[in-house]
Design an enzyme around this catalytic site. Structure first.
Site, PDB file in Angstrom:
ATOM      1  N   CYS A  44       2.955  12.628 -10.525  1.00 32.98           N
ATOM      2  CA  CYS A  44       2.369  13.720 -11.309  1.00 32.98           C
ATOM      3  C   CYS A  44       2.947  13.773 -12.725  1.00 32.98           C
ATOM      4  O   CYS A  44       2.366  14.422 -13.601  1.00 32.98           O
ATOM      5  CB  CYS A  44       2.595  15.049 -10.608  1.00 32.98           C
ATOM      6  SG  CYS A  44       1.769  15.169  -9.006  1.00 32.98           S
ATOM      7  N   VAL A  82       3.921  -4.873   4.401  1.00 28.67           N
ATOM      8  CA  VAL A  82       3.490  -4.928   5.797  1.00 28.67           C
ATOM      9  C   VAL A  82       2.017  -5.301   5.810  1.00 28.67           C
ATOM     10  O   VAL A  82       1.177  -4.580   5.255  1.00 28.67           O
ATOM     11  CB  VAL A  82       3.722  -3.582   6.504  1.00 28.67           C
ATOM     12  CG1 VAL A  82       3.094  -3.592   7.896  1.00 28.67           C
ATOM     13  CG2 VAL A  82       5.221  -3.301   6.614  1.00 28.67           C
TER      14      VAL A  82
END
Length: 449
Positions: A44, A82
């Protein structure tokens, strides 16, 4: 032999879960795989880095990889992706450091976030066309603006990112045009907020194009024009595409982890997926909406941090709900703050079984006699039959954080009359005797009678 908790993804949800689990059970083996090099960063804050209000990109990192490894004893492996999950064998396939290997787990958290949506526009590969959803992109934008000093900037999309980047690039000296295909900016905030924000953007020199769809970008290697669906085009030296994000679900879906109605990963109140020892949290996962009780997908920072922390407790033997969401959000638009929570869209409220009634009031943020008072607009929505609050919004030059009062009321199941009678603090430097939120609740309560 201690259990192994494997976390996929090293940002808000993942690192909150890893840290909490390790604090709760120091003997637990906690392994985090993150395909990039950045972890635990404040996404943000990226527009404010581009604007120049944050000095260094690294300042947005809450906890460095070294601190996670050395101080928190988390086995954090950056640069490791992964690429597969086998829930039956309880293993993940990992690629990193030039090799592929398998890692077993007793508990697994999928916290792979979301990705910026890139529409099928022509010219998205041109230099000077960016999305801004990760740290590397923020760094690239800041470098490009610094090196090229663009005169004309185009923002595609009028959501949080679009508004914040319009401010950032304007501060960097560019003339900014913002293109939104819908009738208003900040669509989830409702028309009362949007109207105030749109007027203010124009006052700040933003060339606002509403009901205007973009079809692509032109340029010879580097962007120089934005092409609109009607065939017209406008000059642009840099473009930010901010049309939303989509949850990263491919890894989970390929593993047989179920998706929910929103398209994000389905979870129960503890963040569990359809596999008991596989969890999901953050921008890739659903959460339960506090008003409807139904699954929703609202990718926000607190939701991710809170869910990750709860899952970290759950995997160490203390089952902890991840918590409901209200979609509470706030955005800075130059000198304005705009905020929302709950359900503002009356059609959505009806679909959820409510009979919505709404009011919008305009008030002062402080007593008129006290210096610094600013106009503030508050909208509240409630159910006609029960009086229960469904949502609200606030917009003004100060006081937009008043939305937290409304969000608290939503989580408590408060009615408009109960909110009206809530004992809020008063002193002239902070609010009128009747805070604007209370005034809105008073008007709404009268409308419900």
């Amino acid at each position: 032999m201690s259990d192994t908790f494997v976390v996929v993804g090293g940002d808000a949800a993942g690192m909150s879960a890893a840290s909490k689990a390790k604090r709760e059970d120091p003997d637990l083996e906690v392994i985090v795989f993150e395909k990039g090099e950045w972890v635990s960063y404040a996404a943000c804050g990226m527009p404010y880095y581009v604007k120049g209000e944050v000095d260094e990109l690294e300042d947005l990192v809450a906890v460095t990889p070294e601190r996670f490894r050395e101080e928190r004893d988390v086995d954090l492996r950056t640069g490791h992706e992964v690429v597969g999950i086998d829930p039956e064998r309880e293993t993940v396939a990992v690629e990193g450091d030039g090799e592929r290997f398998e890692q077993g787990y007793d508990h697994l958290l999928v916290g792979v976030g979301a990705s910026a949506i890139v529409p099928p526009f022509d010219g998205t590969d041109l230099d000077g066309v960016f999305t801004i959803h990760d740290m590397d992109e923020a760094g690239e934008i800041e470098s490009y603006v610094t090196e090229q000093s663009p005169d004309r900037a185009a923002i595609v999309g009028g959501g949080y990112v679009g508004i914040e980047m319009a401010e950032a690039l304007s501060a960097r000296g560019a003339d900014v045009a913002l293109y939104e295909m819908l009738p208003h900016v900040l669509q989830p905030f409702g028309e009362p907020v949007a109207g105030v924000v749109e007027d203010h953007l124009r006052e700040q020199g933003i060339d606002l194009h509403l009901d205007t769809a973009v079809s692509g970008f032109n340029g010879d290697g580097r962007v120089d024009r934005v092409v609109l669906e009607d065939g017209e085009s406008d000059p642009a030296d840099v473009v930010i595409v901010g049309v939303g994000v989509a949850p990263n679900v491919d890894l989970a879906e390929e593993a047989g982890i179920e998706l929910g109605s929103t398209g994000a990963i389905a979870t129960d109140e503890y963040g569990r997926t359809n596999y008991e020892n596989v969890y999901a949290a953050g921008d890739c996962a659903e959460a339960r909406h506090v008003v409807t009780g139904e699954p929703d997908h609202v990718p926000l920072a607190l939701t991710a941090n809170r869910a990750g922390r709860a899952i970290g407790q759950t995997v160490t033997g203390s089952p902890t709900p991840t918590g409901d969401i209200a979609g509470t959000a706030i955005v800075k638009a130059f000198d304005l703050g705009a905020a929302r929570t709950g359900i503002l869209d009356e059609e959505r409220a009806r679909e959820a079984g409510f009979d919505p009634v709404s009011v919008t009031i305009t008030d002062e943020s402080r007593p008129g006699y006290y210096p610094g008072s600013e106009e503030i607009k508050v909208t509240l929505v409630a159910d006609r039959d029960s009086g229960r609050l469904l949502g609200g919004s606030v917009v003004g030059a100060e006081g937009a954080k008043r939305i937290d009062t409304v969000a608290t009321a939503l989580h408590a199941g408060t009615t408009a009359t109960e909110l009206q009678n809530t004992d809020l603090a008063y002193a002239p430097p902070f609010s009128p005797v009747w805070d604007p939120v209370l005034t809105a609740a008073k008007v709404l309560s009268g409308k419900l009678e």
